[in-house]
Design a protein around this motif. Structure first.
Motif, short mmCIF file in Angstrom:
data_model
loop_
_atom_site.label_atom_id
_atom_site.label_comp_id
_atom_site.label_asym_id
_atom_site.label_seq_id
_atom_site.Cartn_x
_atom_site.Cartn_y
_atom_site.Cartn_z
N THR A 1 54.06 7.58 -22.77
CA THR A 1 52.88 6.74 -22.97
C THR A 1 52.88 5.61 -21.94
OG1 THR A 1 53.92 5.32 -24.63
CG2 THR A 1 52.77 7.29 -25.42
N PHE A 2 51.67 5.24 -21.55
CA PHE A 2 51.48 4.17 -20.57
C PHE A 2 50.17 3.47 -20.86
CE2 PHE A 2 49.80 8.07 -18.77
CZ PHE A 2 48.56 7.71 -18.27
N ARG A 3 50.00 2.30 -20.25
CA ARG A 3 48.76 1.54 -20.43
C ARG A 3 48.07 1.38 -19.08
NH1 ARG A 3 48.06 -0.35 -25.33
NH2 ARG A 3 46.66 -2.06 -24.88
N THR B 1 49.66 -5.50 -11.22
CA THR B 1 50.41 -6.58 -11.85
C THR B 1 51.89 -6.40 -11.52
OG1 THR B 1 50.81 -5.38 -13.90
CG2 THR B 1 48.75 -6.61 -13.75
N GLU B 2 52.72 -7.27 -12.04
CA GLU B 2 54.16 -7.13 -11.78
C GLU B 2 54.76 -5.93 -12.50
OE1 GLU B 2 55.91 -10.34 -14.97
OE2 GLU B 2 55.10 -11.09 -13.08
N THR B 3 54.07 -5.40 -13.50
CA THR B 3 54.60 -4.23 -14.22
C THR B 3 53.97 -2.92 -13.76
OG1 THR B 3 52.97 -4.51 -16.00
CG2 THR B 3 55.13 -5.57 -16.30
N THR B 4 53.07 -2.98 -12.77
CA THR B 4 52.42 -1.77 -12.26
C THR B 4 53.47 -0.82 -11.71
OG1 THR B 4 50.39 -2.95 -11.74
CG2 THR B 4 50.75 -0.88 -10.57
N CYS B 5 53.33 0.45 -12.02
CA CYS B 5 54.27 1.44 -11.51
C CYS B 5 53.55 2.77 -11.26
CB CYS B 5 55.44 1.63 -12.48
SG CYS B 5 54.97 2.17 -14.12
N VAL C 1 49.68 3.10 -12.78
CA VAL C 1 49.38 2.62 -14.13
C VAL C 1 49.86 1.18 -14.29
CG1 VAL C 1 49.53 4.96 -15.06
CG2 VAL C 1 51.54 3.47 -15.17
N ASP C 2 49.34 0.49 -15.31
CA ASP C 2 49.72 -0.91 -15.54
C ASP C 2 51.18 -1.03 -15.97
OD1 ASP C 2 47.13 -1.50 -14.89
OD2 ASP C 2 46.51 -2.00 -16.93
N ASN C 3 51.60 -0.19 -16.90
CA ASN C 3 52.99 -0.18 -17.33
C ASN C 3 53.28 1.06 -18.16
OD1 ASN C 3 51.42 -1.69 -19.46
ND2 ASN C 3 53.37 -1.50 -20.54
N VAL C 4 54.55 1.46 -18.17
CA VAL C 4 55.00 2.58 -18.98
C VAL C 4 55.54 2.00 -20.28
CG1 VAL C 4 56.77 4.39 -19.15
CG2 VAL C 4 55.52 4.06 -17.01
#
Length: 160
Positions: free
Chosen positions: A30-32, A91-95, A110-113
């Motif tokens: 899941t990711f956002r 953002t800093e959590t983008t991956c 994605v924004d974050n996992v």
């Protein structure tokens, strides 16, 4: 009835074999992205990358962020926010989640996992409105009152 037999019995009291129980379950990462929780089958996930340099390329649709070199493999990167028609923002959590779909490598920005979930595929509902992009092929309600949308990987590579 033994504990093992009870674990392999469904709500109707009918016995399930271990194989039947495994068939209906699938793991999803899941990711956002832009506040939306999404999931992708772990069968497609190759790697999660952070701090990766993306090389922009000219004359491509706006949702294609660019390409990366992953150990000699050139991987196109799709910005999921932009693909959904939202403002692309890092953002800093983008991956980047690198997927292998039918022997094609593609990365999704994605924004974050968040986590890996075991999902009973029989509980996945169809999307109730017309999904114009075809990017999502189902949804499920999570225990925290959120909805998890499932990414249609086949449609993702077909449209880029």
């Amino acid at each position: 009835m033994s504990t093992e037999q009870m674990q392999n019995t469904n709500m109707d009291g009918q016995e399930n074999t271990a194989a039947e129980a495994d068939v209906s379950m699938e793991r999803y990462l899941t990711f956002r992205s832009d506040g939306t929780t999404m999931g992708v089958s772990t069968d497609y996930v190759i790697e999660i990358l952070t701090d990766q340099i993306i090389t922009e390329i000219p004359m491509v649709p706006g949702f294609i962020k660019g390409i990366i070199n992953m150990r000699g493999q050139i991987v196109p990167i799709i910005d999921i926010r932009a693909k959904m028609g939202k403002f692309a923002e890092e953002t800093e959590t983008t991956c980047i989640i690198v997927l292998e779909i039918d022997t094609t490598y593609v990365g999704i920005l994605v924004d974050n996992v968040e986590q890996v979930l075991d999902v009973d595929k029989s509980q996945i509902s169809p999307i109730p409105v017309e999904d114009q992009q075809g990017l999502m092929d189902g949804m499920i309600s999570l225990s925290n009152q959120e909805v998890l949308l499932f990414l249609n990987c086949q449609e993702l590579i077909r449209t880029f």
